[in-house]
Design an enzyme around this catalytic site. Sequence first.
Site, mmCIF file in Angstrom:
data_model
loop_
_atom_site.group_PDB
_atom_site.id
_atom_site.type_symbol
_atom_site.label_atom_id
_atom_site.label_comp_id
_atom_site.label_asym_id
_atom_site.label_seq_id
_atom_site.Cartn_x
_atom_site.Cartn_y
_atom_site.Cartn_z
ATOM 1 N N ASP A 24 -25.451 39.237 -35.832
ATOM 2 C CA ASP A 24 -25.840 40.552 -36.345
ATOM 3 C C ASP A 24 -26.744 40.315 -37.541
ATOM 4 O OD1 ASP A 24 -24.383 42.114 -34.591
ATOM 5 O OD2 ASP A 24 -22.552 41.920 -35.784
ATOM 6 N N ASP A 34 2.553 -8.464 9.097
ATOM 7 C CA ASP A 34 1.304 -7.705 9.163
ATOM 8 C C ASP A 34 0.233 -8.398 9.995
ATOM 9 O OD1 ASP A 34 1.829 -5.315 7.863
ATOM 10 O OD2 ASP A 34 1.403 -6.119 5.870
ATOM 11 N N HIS A 53 -8.414 0.282 2.545
ATOM 12 C CA HIS A 53 -9.369 -0.535 3.301
ATOM 13 C C HIS A 53 -10.476 0.388 3.797
ATOM 14 C CE1 HIS A 53 -6.366 -3.918 4.606
ATOM 15 N NE2 HIS A 53 -7.226 -4.416 3.738
ATOM 16 N N ASP A 98 -11.858 0.542 6.607
ATOM 17 C CA ASP A 98 -11.670 1.060 7.967
ATOM 18 C C ASP A 98 -10.603 2.157 8.056
ATOM 19 O OD1 ASP A 98 -9.298 -0.339 7.808
ATOM 20 O OD2 ASP A 98 -9.687 -1.666 9.504
ATOM 21 N N CYS A 117 -7.143 -1.037 12.847
ATOM 22 C CA CYS A 117 -6.517 -2.165 12.143
ATOM 23 C C CYS A 117 -5.890 -3.161 13.111
ATOM 24 C CB CYS A 117 -5.390 -1.691 11.233
ATOM 25 S SG CYS A 117 -5.872 -0.528 9.991
ATOM 26 N N MET A 126 -16.451 24.741 -33.579
ATOM 27 C CA MET A 126 -16.767 23.791 -32.529
ATOM 28 C C MET A 126 -18.276 23.584 -32.452
ATOM 29 S SD MET A 126 -15.574 23.473 -28.719
ATOM 30 C CE MET A 126 -15.869 24.986 -27.915
ATOM 31 N N VAL A 157 -6.790 26.455 -40.474
ATOM 32 C CA VAL A 157 -7.720 25.915 -41.453
ATOM 33 C C VAL A 157 -7.454 26.463 -42.868
ATOM 34 C CG1 VAL A 157 -9.572 27.571 -41.011
ATOM 35 C CG2 VAL A 157 -10.131 25.286 -41.826
ATOM 36 N N ASN A 159 0.859 -1.181 0.000
ATOM 37 C CA ASN A 159 0.000 0.000 0.000
ATOM 38 C C ASN A 159 0.901 1.238 0.000
ATOM 39 O OD1 ASN A 159 0.545 1.039 2.713
ATOM 40 N ND2 ASN A 159 -0.595 -0.722 3.481
ATOM 41 N N ARG A 211 -8.769 -3.918 -2.087
ATOM 42 C CA ARG A 211 -8.408 -5.219 -1.543
ATOM 43 C C ARG A 211 -9.518 -6.268 -1.674
ATOM 44 N NH1 ARG A 211 -4.089 -5.016 1.923
ATOM 45 N NH2 ARG A 211 -2.629 -3.408 1.229
HETATM 46 N N1 ARG Z 1 0.234 -3.439 5.790
HETATM 47 C C1 ARG Z 1 -1.086 -3.862 5.962
HETATM 48 C C2 ARG Z 1 -1.733 -4.064 4.602
HETATM 49 O O1 ARG Z 1 -1.480 -3.293 3.717
HETATM 50 C C3 ARG Z 1 -1.877 -2.893 6.777
HETATM 51 C C4 ARG Z 1 -3.249 -3.371 7.088
HETATM 52 C C5 ARG Z 1 -4.064 -2.365 7.757
HETATM 53 N N2 ARG Z 1 -5.289 -2.927 8.171
HETATM 54 C C6 ARG Z 1 -6.464 -2.355 8.048
HETATM 55 N N3 ARG Z 1 -7.500 -2.976 8.534
HETATM 56 N N4 ARG Z 1 -6.658 -1.245 7.429
HETATM 57 O O2 ARG Z 1 -2.483 -4.976 4.398
#
Ligand code: ARG
Length: 703
Positions: free
Chosen positions: A603, A65, A168, A170, A264, A636, A680, A22, A139
Amino acid sequence: MTSQIRFLMCAPEYYDVDYVINPWMEGNIHKSSQERAVQQWQKLHHVLKEHAIVDLVKPHQGVPDMVFTANAGLVLGENVVLSRFLHKERQKEEPYFKAWFEENGFTVYELPKDLPFEGAGDALLDREGRWLWAGYGFRSELDSHPFLAKWLDIEVLSLRLTDDRFYHLDTCFCPLANGYLLYYPGAFDSYSNRLIEMRVAAEKRIAIEETDAVNFACNAVNVESIVVMNKASDALKKRLKRVGFEVIETPLTEFLKAGGAAKCLTLRVNEPVREELHANTYVESQVVRMEGHLLDSGLINRALDLIIDNGGSFKVMNFLLGEQRQSTSAAEVKVSAPSHEVMESIVSHLIDLGAMNLPENEEDAKLQPVIQNGVAPDDFYVSTIYPTEVRINGEWVKVQNQRMDGAIAITQTNQGRVAQCKILRDLEIGEKVIVDVQGIRTIRNPESREKRNTEEFSFMSAGVSSERRVELIVEQVAWELRKIRDSGGKVVVTAGPVVIHTGGAEHLSRLIREGYVQALLGGNAIAVHDIEQSMMGTSLGVDMKRGVSVRGGHRHHLKAINSVRRHGSIAKAVQAGMIQRGVMYECVRNSVPFALAGSIRDDGPLPDTQMDLIKAQEEYAKLLKGADMVLMLSTMLHSIGVGNMTPAGVKMVCVDINPAVVTKLSDRGSVESVGVVTDVGLFLSLLVQQLDKLTSPYTAEIV
Ligand code: ARG
């Protein structure tokens, strides 16, 4: 005080930024401090333990992760949908999380292989449990949403993420207690924003600024009235306080380097179920079939891109690659969309590319009656320039008068059922109009590779030319003009006053005189300045021979108008000998019909100028019927007007000094439209020279 809320976390023993999946991870490989990460994680853990129960899953080496337990899966009641990670780096976490869920008594649902879904990172329950917000775009795949609805028996609302920093759901969206929603609208497409606004009342929406969003303010953990996050601006803290929330900031900068923060790092594992609510997913899917030189012509890329760009997702079910140079390919693509509305817009675009339903899924087109003259039913299918067929009572009927931006009207005549494109204002009560996108197909002839390469006109179709290519294009246009003239075809010219200002009048006059032009379309101005020039040698007061303004010259064009008005029409002024040369003169002398469409700035106007625009459009349409080529010269307004009325298959050459105009017109995406960015006057003079060359006697060079 401890509520009954339960979270799952994973200690950062093996946490690191090891790879880039990411934008936050870019440039951060091995840049996070292990020591600080542990401290920050422990602090978060500590804060949460004061307000909730925290379970732990054992960390493992090689899956850095795994700390982001939000991505383990999505829990509702006793059920969990296990994540299927998009990236192989994180797929290794799946078995560890699966084992934990099983050990803890959950029923684990697993998605089909290759259907990514990243758990609670991309799916958030409304805090009242009324529905599930599910993200897609980076994702998780839209097609995973119907599985969530089925397995968890809950309504799913699909939101499309469009900013890769917020990959994501969230990271930019956080439902809070009492129906509040903390979110960053900039991370979503407009359809999703509308969906959010429909479900969450304005006073409950807490939309944040980008500055807070990039500090992961939406990546917050909400337990009753507290909201735990990495960092919030004072303004945001105040805003949340006003509606009863207290912000607890706990720095998580080491985790931001991997693209995650408070939310996360947690997974809520005891989400209560509301028994009275049930699934109701809007995700619609449909399989379409495409055939042709899908790869060579880039058709398949265009189709798949447009599905994504319009908010859908796809799965290529079958792809039969043509093996020989000449053979065509065929693909079956499953298209999914979060609503019928989105599906309709995707499918209407796919129809333009020639996509069809599978034969077994073919259905009749949907019809609705016109109940007010000049007004189509809502949801009418908007026609395009491509030859179209509609399915009525099991039969495919060809649509007549193909044009862009019309409705397809079905009428019963003595000759049977007729389908035709009509502009909205011409619709009449008693007609039926095609609505929706079902039972409609366009016939795109799959030009063979050979033809695409050799067809004289098509080499220019690469679009807008550079100055260097002007001469080459002129040669091709001259060749076409000659061919059309000799075979009794029809060339229509639309011309703006610039043709006269740039000295093109004498050349255009010649084209008309020598039979290369069968109709002329333009506004009041082209005729006025042409007549001004033939009478007084100036164009808008500028002496065309010397290139300087003539004293009092700005009145010349009004004098020209006045003289024509005295005679009653351009033709009469020609007959009276008042106009003795020029574009309009040649039209009259050679019986080349013209239509002049008026505008607010005219005109005069000249008696010939049609100031009733509806009538002017009709005159244009009449003169355009049967055209083989339209030469658009520096206007145009009139060129775009003409483009809209003209079906595919008519060659178009658009000449303008302004590249924007040219691009707009060569955007028809077809082999037949060519743009030339140049002066033109120069273009016309080169064109006439080239035509001369084609007419001069053949002399073999003798050495
Ligand atoms: N490095 C992780 C990824 O890219 C971070 C995940 C973050 N998680 C989240 N729920 N936003 O997957």
